[in-house]
Scaffold this active site. Sequence first.
Site, PDB file in Angstrom:
ATOM      1  CD  GLU A   1      -1.232  -0.213   3.720  1.00  0.00           C
ATOM      2  OE1 GLU A   1      -2.205  -0.975   3.553  1.00  0.00           O
ATOM      3  OE2 GLU A   1      -0.992   0.347   4.795  1.00  0.00           O
TER       4      GLU A   1
ATOM      5  CG  HIS B   1      -2.769   0.549   7.846  1.00  0.00           C
ATOM      6  ND1 HIS B   1      -2.639  -0.310   6.777  1.00  0.00           N
ATOM      7  CD2 HIS B   1      -3.455  -0.124   8.783  1.00  0.00           C
ATOM      8  CE1 HIS B   1      -3.231  -1.458   7.070  1.00  0.00           C
ATOM      9  NE2 HIS B   1      -3.746  -1.365   8.290  1.00  0.00           N
TER      10      HIS B   1
END
Lengths: 289, 381
Positions: free
Chosen positions: A209, A247
């Site tokens: 990611e 995150h």
Amino acid sequence: MSIFVDDDTRVVVQGITGGEGKFHAEQMIEYGTNVVAGAVPGKGGQEAAGVPVYDTVDEAVEAEDADASVIFVPPAFAADAVFEALDTDLDLAVAITEGIPTQDMAKVNKRLSETDTRLLGPNCPGIITPGEAKLGILPGNIFADGNVGLVSRSGTLTYQVVDNLTERGIGQTTAIGIGGDPIIGTSFIDALEAFEADDETDAVVMCGEIGGEDEEEAAAFIGEHMDTPVAGFIAGRTAPPGKRMGHAGAIVSGSGTGTAESKIDALNDAGVPVGDTPEEVADHVESFL
Amino acid sequence: MKLHEYQAKSIFADAGIPVPDSRLATTVEEALDAVDEIGYPAAIKAQVHVGGRGKAGGIEIATDREEAEEYAERILGMDLKGYTVEKVLVESGVDFVDELYVGVTMDRGEGEPVLMVSTEGGVDIEEVAAENPDAIAREHVDPAFGLHPYQARKVVYEAGVDADVALDVASILSTLYDLYEDSDASEIEVNPVMITSDRDVIAADAVMNVDEDALFRQPELAEMAEESYEDDLERKAGEYGFDYVRLSGNVGIIGNGAGLVMTTLDLVDYYGGKPANFLDIGGGAKADRVANALDMVFSDPNVDSVVFNIFGGITRGDEVAKGINEALEQFDEIPKKVVVRLAGTNAEEGMEILNTELVEVEETLEDAVQRAVANAEEVTQ
């Protein structure tokens, strides 16, 4: 075969008397994992999830011969719990906790470089070798024994991709969540290196990611050192710069580093096909086998 | 969590770093009172969380009262890259002969804090980093030991800072590192540090971002965070405790787990739609949290349709379904079409509970996203 955990792994659960710790210890045991003890300060002598609880990790290791720990300890105390695991010379410590302050993790990281213990996470779903052992919170029922290795920075994205694989009858050797924080123990490269060395792993899925440069470094590693084919997925193509996407580590910097584009290009350059959808990742894996 | 310049500067000043005399103003009158006290030239600086405020017209230097009034009127209330300016910092202008950059941040790759100094201050440091990386001197700090004072001196000399001000700059850098550590900052920088003709060293700008995960042990900074929300929806998300990012599209997105929610955004884009937001309900969400998430997305006037994608690990499908029912059953008419996809833990139980008269259901992520995109298109046509 598998990497990092198997039938023989003996697990101590740090924080086993808490709600999360107890629930997941039970789930791990139900899955067939060798959970041999818990460690919670002040709770020594009790029993939780059917295993004895000790005051320290050291005592648990002494008494039950544990060689791995799973950490379910609230963020404010989690770095201390990781230090305790590292100082006990376990083979593996899996830190599930999300929200550990980054500066605490920088100190942990320093200690980690001085020990032989492997740290997985923090802020990760854990690791599973289907049919043998599960250390963490992954839902065991979606995994199947097989020949594909999987390494990912995200928990639920891992489940999505695994589900797409398992639905097609493609099982997994080991699936690893390395965690979504900026500073983590085991990296993509560590996991890829282990999969490359594992005879049973015939293909690998790597889910990355936005944020940082770990995927770019992993791409270079794949290009230079791997014969096992790898399929990739990168989340966060639509993420705006400067925003933390859930995150702590998932952020594209203002100057445009850490973008999905840069990671996809690096993987493509290393010969790794990157799926536009999770379904497409499964297509690539199927074509490898 | 980003602090405003005025917040960061007050922290810097308390720590002994020299900053220009300044006042905060929310109206033109307050701004004029401020310049009357401070004198000219005076900088009028928009307090919003965007980079490049100067280039975008958010910073002006007034040399008299007429200019001050003109600039304050123009900047207060202006739209700066999507943010409305509600506060300006009125600050004494610094007569400088040189500008430096100093900062402390976390080097993710090394897992260590790093000090950075450059004599190319006053410009976008990330551009300097990209085009001329050698113009930035760096020094890593062992987080277990903390900063040794010599390291601040070393990196300042290495950057080529003039010898007569080098120790003063090193002292600022050393203080910044202490603040970085004590405040659990993720990033702290002064760009520019101004050197005056009298060879004084002054922090003319201030950037300070704090690790959100450490706010539990930084109560004073957590209060400043409250003041830093600029979007009502972001404020609401903060109250609900969601990871939320607002975007400019019209397909509202709710999911669990950062990676999967990002993927859902990417798929909306891939199938020709425009994501309106990132909203992660987190792991193990109960029904009320699910209802709050729908409330969030419905409150965004840009949203034309919603996709709700859950892959349960510790999140249970039955809890999610209960929450969706609770949230939607209170409406006489559902404000926006909601497509739901449930997979993983207790997904089947969830499907049985889910009131399918109120939502559309799809089995796969890809199908759910395509349907939500189509629903949004229907509204806009």
